[in-house]
Design a protein around this motif. Sequence first.
Motif, PDB file in Angstrom:
ATOM      1  N   LEU A 167       0.794  -1.352   0.034  1.00 26.19           N
ATOM      2  CA  LEU A 167      -0.332  -0.012   0.056  1.00 26.19           C
ATOM      3  C   LEU A 167       0.676   1.086   0.092  1.00 26.19           C
ATOM      4  N   PHE A 168       1.840   1.247   0.801  1.00 32.92           N
ATOM      5  CA  PHE A 168       2.836   2.493   0.731  1.00 32.92           C
ATOM      6  C   PHE A 168       3.581   2.782  -0.745  1.00 32.92           C
ATOM      7  N   PHE A 169       3.921   1.371  -1.365  1.00 37.42           N
ATOM      8  CA  PHE A 169       4.551   1.504  -2.765  1.00 37.42           C
ATOM      9  C   PHE A 169       3.375   2.109  -3.665  1.00 37.42           C
ATOM     10  N   LEU A 170       2.257   1.831  -3.464  1.00 34.17           N
ATOM     11  CA  LEU A 170       1.187   2.133  -4.485  1.00 34.17           C
ATOM     12  C   LEU A 170       0.832   3.693  -4.228  1.00 34.17           C
ATOM     13  N   TRP A 171       0.907   3.964  -2.804  1.00 30.74           N
ATOM     14  CA  TRP A 171       0.574   5.489  -2.719  1.00 30.74           C
ATOM     15  C   TRP A 171       1.857   6.295  -3.072  1.00 30.74           C
ATOM     16  N   ILE A 172       3.049   5.889  -3.166  1.00 29.50           N
ATOM     17  CA  ILE A 172       4.027   6.766  -3.554  1.00 29.50           C
ATOM     18  C   ILE A 172       3.861   6.601  -5.163  1.00 29.50           C
ATOM     19  N   MET A 173       3.721   5.416  -5.759  1.00 34.60           N
ATOM     20  CA  MET A 173       3.431   5.676  -7.177  1.00 34.60           C
ATOM     21  C   MET A 173       2.505   6.384  -7.572  1.00 34.60           C
ATOM     22  N   TRP A 174       1.465   6.404  -7.006  1.00 34.94           N
ATOM     23  CA  TRP A 174       0.163   7.410  -7.286  1.00 34.94           C
ATOM     24  C   TRP A 174       0.630   9.028  -7.254  1.00 34.94           C
ATOM     25  N   PHE A 175       1.404   9.264  -6.348  1.00 31.33           N
ATOM     26  CA  PHE A 175       1.973  10.558  -6.223  1.00 31.33           C
ATOM     27  C   PHE A 175       2.828  11.010  -7.344  1.00 31.33           C
ATOM     28  N   VAL A 176       3.661   9.911  -7.842  1.00 30.01           N
ATOM     29  CA  VAL A 176       4.638   9.932  -9.057  1.00 30.01           C
ATOM     30  C   VAL A 176       3.720  10.191 -10.278  1.00 30.01           C
ATOM     31  N   LEU A 177       2.699   9.455 -10.413  1.00 33.73           N
ATOM     32  CA  LEU A 177       1.809   9.586 -11.467  1.00 33.73           C
ATOM     33  C   LEU A 177       1.040  11.097 -11.556  1.00 33.73           C
ATOM     34  N   LEU A 178       0.655  11.449 -10.423  1.00 36.46           N
ATOM     35  CA  LEU A 178      -0.089  12.731 -10.387  1.00 36.46           C
ATOM     36  C   LEU A 178       0.939  13.682 -10.802  1.00 36.46           C
ATOM     37  N   PHE A 179       2.113  13.610 -10.288  1.00 40.02           N
ATOM     38  CA  PHE A 179       3.198  15.060 -10.771  1.00 40.02           C
ATOM     39  C   PHE A 179       3.506  14.948 -12.139  1.00 40.02           C
ATOM     40  N   ARG A 180       3.547  13.519 -12.799  1.00 43.07           N
ATOM     41  CA  ARG A 180       3.646  13.241 -14.086  1.00 43.07           C
ATOM     42  C   ARG A 180       2.679  14.238 -14.833  1.00 43.07           C
ATOM     43  N   ILE A 181       1.570  13.562 -14.491  1.00 43.10           N
ATOM     44  CA  ILE A 181       0.297  14.371 -15.250  1.00 43.10           C
ATOM     45  C   ILE A 181       0.393  15.914 -15.178  1.00 43.10           C
ATOM     46  N   VAL A 182       0.600  16.546 -14.099  1.00 38.73           N
ATOM     47  CA  VAL A 182       0.558  17.860 -13.881  1.00 38.73           C
ATOM     48  C   VAL A 182       1.644  18.503 -14.737  1.00 38.73           C
ATOM     49  N   VAL A 183       2.837  17.723 -14.775  1.00 38.64           N
ATOM     50  CA  VAL A 183       3.895  18.151 -16.028  1.00 38.64           C
ATOM     51  C   VAL A 183       3.470  18.097 -17.278  1.00 38.64           C
ATOM     52  N   ASP A 184       2.669  17.163 -17.700  1.00 36.39           N
ATOM     53  CA  ASP A 184       2.343  16.742 -18.873  1.00 36.39           C
ATOM     54  C   ASP A 184       1.267  17.914 -19.313  1.00 36.39           C
ATOM     55  N   ILE A 185       0.348  18.236 -18.346  1.00 30.38           N
ATOM     56  CA  ILE A 185      -0.722  19.324 -18.463  1.00 30.38           C
ATOM     57  C   ILE A 185      -0.089  20.592 -18.938  1.00 30.38           C
ATOM     58  N   PHE A 186       1.021  20.857 -18.436  1.00 32.63           N
ATOM     59  CA  PHE A 186       1.677  22.281 -18.893  1.00 32.63           C
ATOM     60  C   PHE A 186       2.604  22.066 -19.900  1.00 32.63           C
ATOM     61  N   ARG A 187       3.220  20.786 -20.285  1.00 34.70           N
ATOM     62  CA  ARG A 187       3.888  20.479 -21.411  1.00 34.70           C
ATOM     63  C   ARG A 187       3.159  20.565 -22.648  1.00 34.70           C
ATOM     64  N   ASP A 188       1.927  20.144 -22.815  1.00 34.51           N
ATOM     65  CA  ASP A 188       1.043  20.070 -23.993  1.00 34.51           C
ATOM     66  C   ASP A 188       0.880  21.452 -24.775  1.00 34.51           C
ATOM     67  N   ASP A 189       1.444  21.655 -25.770  1.00 28.59           N
ATOM     68  CA  ASP A 189       1.251  22.725 -26.617  1.00 28.59           C
ATOM     69  C   ASP A 189       0.073  22.988 -27.169  1.00 28.59           C
ATOM     70  N   ALA A 190      -0.747  21.855 -27.617  1.00 26.61           N
ATOM     71  CA  ALA A 190      -1.812  21.715 -28.260  1.00 26.61           C
ATOM     72  C   ALA A 190      -3.088  22.024 -27.504  1.00 26.61           C
ATOM     73  N   MET A 191      -3.021  22.019 -26.271  1.00 27.05           N
ATOM     74  CA  MET A 191      -3.849  22.480 -25.351  1.00 27.05           C
ATOM     75  C   MET A 191      -4.179  23.937 -25.107  1.00 27.05           C
ATOM     76  N   SER A 192      -5.397  24.545 -25.050  1.00 23.20           N
ATOM     77  CA  SER A 192      -5.582  25.808 -24.583  1.00 23.20           C
ATOM     78  C   SER A 192      -5.223  25.935 -23.141  1.00 23.20           C
ATOM     79  N   GLY A 193      -5.214  27.450 -22.830  1.00 24.60           N
ATOM     80  CA  GLY A 193      -4.889  27.873 -21.290  1.00 24.60           C
ATOM     81  C   GLY A 193      -6.350  27.216 -20.624  1.00 24.60           C
ATOM     82  N   TRP A 194      -7.332  27.635 -20.964  1.00 24.42           N
ATOM     83  CA  TRP A 194      -8.542  27.125 -20.329  1.00 24.42           C
ATOM     84  C   TRP A 194      -8.502  25.590 -20.047  1.00 24.42           C
ATOM     85  N   ALA A 195      -8.218  25.050 -21.193  1.00 24.60           N
ATOM     86  CA  ALA A 195      -8.304  23.219 -20.931  1.00 24.60           C
ATOM     87  C   ALA A 195      -7.035  22.996 -20.034  1.00 24.60           C
ATOM     88  N   LYS A 196      -5.920  23.540 -19.896  1.00 24.01           N
ATOM     89  CA  LYS A 196      -4.875  23.292 -19.024  1.00 24.01           C
ATOM     90  C   LYS A 196      -5.375  23.565 -17.529  1.00 24.01           C
TER      91      LYS A 196
END
Length: 155
Positions: free
Chosen positions: A22-51
């Motif tokens: 459970l501890f490992f899965l919790w850490i992996m979920w945080f890693v996934l969350l941070f990668r998604i936040v970075v991907d949201i800002f990295r995506d140039d095809a998305m508008s500012g409102w979509a981000k």
Amino acid sequence: MSAQTYLAYDYPLLSVFWSMLLFFLWIMWFVLLFRIVVDIFRDDAMSGWAKAGWLVFTILLPFLGVFVYVIARGKHMGHREIAQARAQQEAFDAHIREAAGGMGRPSSADELSKLSEIRARGDITDEEFRRAKELVLTGHGPAEHAGSTVRTPGR
């Protein structure tokens, strides 16, 4: 019974395994969350409102937001990450080429010292040395005009 002995009886090995999982899965979920936040800002095809919408969705409802983002936009997350890694590598390579660019050609002082050594050995005449020295000092090195300025022994 001491407190440590009681804890060992009360918390068996299988419970330790489940806690670690459970501890490992919790850490992996945080890693996934941070990668998604970075991907949201990295995506140039998305508008500012979509981000902004995706960011609010992943922050206010983190579990649902992460899973919906992975399902809806996860296919291209890897492509964007690879493109960014390639761009960083190309920028790094260009910087290295730029920094090493001045090292590929010897300096005028190095060329003049080589010319004086060649003249001292008697491989070129004083007139050839003077012409080669003129080329080096004007910026047209003897490597570019080697056939006209420097004779090799045995010719």
